[in-house]
Design a protein around this motif. Structure first.
Motif, short mmCIF file in Angstrom:
data_model
loop_
_atom_site.label_atom_id
_atom_site.label_comp_id
_atom_site.label_asym_id
_atom_site.label_seq_id
_atom_site.Cartn_x
_atom_site.Cartn_y
_atom_site.Cartn_z
N PHE A 156 -8.98 -7.00 -4.25
CA PHE A 156 -8.01 -6.14 -3.55
C PHE A 156 -7.28 -5.26 -4.56
O PHE A 156 -7.06 -5.66 -5.70
N TYR A 180 -3.56 -3.22 -4.64
CA TYR A 180 -2.28 -3.02 -3.99
C TYR A 180 -1.47 -2.01 -4.79
O TYR A 180 -1.60 -1.91 -6.02
N PHE A 194 -1.02 -2.89 0.74
CA PHE A 194 -2.47 -2.96 0.65
C PHE A 194 -3.09 -1.57 0.54
O PHE A 194 -2.75 -0.66 1.30
N TYR A 233 -10.04 -3.00 -0.27
CA TYR A 233 -10.68 -4.31 -0.39
C TYR A 233 -12.16 -4.09 -0.63
O TYR A 233 -12.80 -3.31 0.09
#
Lengths: 108, 117
Positions: A33, A35, A45, A48
């Motif tokens: 991920f 962020y 977020f 991904y």
């Protein structure tokens, strides 16, 4: 153990492109991920990746190579509001392990 | 969607007192929530995993008797810092996973800045 490395700081000009690299050595891998975190705020977020390749989302793209333990986040058409810390996080089972973050400063 | 709230956003307390921090999922159910701590200029460190209706799972080095976690419902988890000391001053952030979402993306709350005098 978990070892996730990313550069500490990067500086770029408004309108430019910046690539933030992340390398990882972890005991397990179920996805990576990215962020964004502004100072004093919680992470939000961005992207991904679980399979190799490039994921594109507007001005942000993220790439993953599982065999190399490598990912990058590409920020295009940089804006002043993109000045923030960018965190790379590897998921192992359901837990996330974070890198220390890369502080990106966008200059006018 | 996937909004997580935390309360309070800031708290200042005296050494030796206890502080409770609430984490709520506002528009979804969260069977699993996580509690992190972040010291200045450092990354997030997972403290514990909170599962609704069961005991929390603590990471190595985190004192479970000092950091009490309760996950009483599918939308609420609480972290209580007991007998807080100045070294507990930090940014505490919770996150939650949307039940049924296959990527298990963690959505973070806005954080609680704890200052212990």
């Amino acid at each position: 153990g978990q070892n996730i490395d990313q550069p500490t700081e990067m500086t770029a000009t408004e309108g430019a492109i910046v690539q933030i690299n992340c390398t990882y050595q972890t005991s397990g891998f179920n996805g990576l991920f990215w962020y964004q975190q502004h100072a004093g705020e919680a992470p939000t977020f961005l992207s991904y990746n679980v399979l190799d390749g490039l994921e594109e989302k507007g001005r942000f793209s993220s790439f993953l190579s599982r065999s190399k333990g490598y990912s990058y986040l590409l920020l295009k058409e940089l804006q002043m509001k993109d000045s923030a810390s960018y965190l790379c996080a590897v998921r192992n089972d359901y837990k996330l392990s974070f890198g220390a973050g890369t502080t990106v400063t966008v200059r006018a | 969607g996937a909004v997580v709230s935390q309360h309070p956003s800031r708290v200042i307390c005296k050494s030796g007192t206890s502080v409770k921090i609430e984490c709520r999922s506002l528009d979804f159910q969260a069977t699993t929530m996580f509690w992190y701590r972040q010291f200045p200029k450092q990354s997030l460190m997972l403290m514990a995993t909170s599962n609704e209706g069961s005991k929390a799972t603590y990471e190595q080095g985190v004192e479970k008797d000092k950091f009490l976690i309760n996950h009483a419902s599918l939308t609420l988890s609480t972290l209580t810092v007991t007998s807080a000391h100045p070294e507990d001053s930090s940014f505490y952030i919770c996150s939650a996973i949307v039940a049924g979402e296959n990527t298990d993306t963690q959505y973070f709350g806005p954080g609680t800045r704890l200052t212990v005098l």
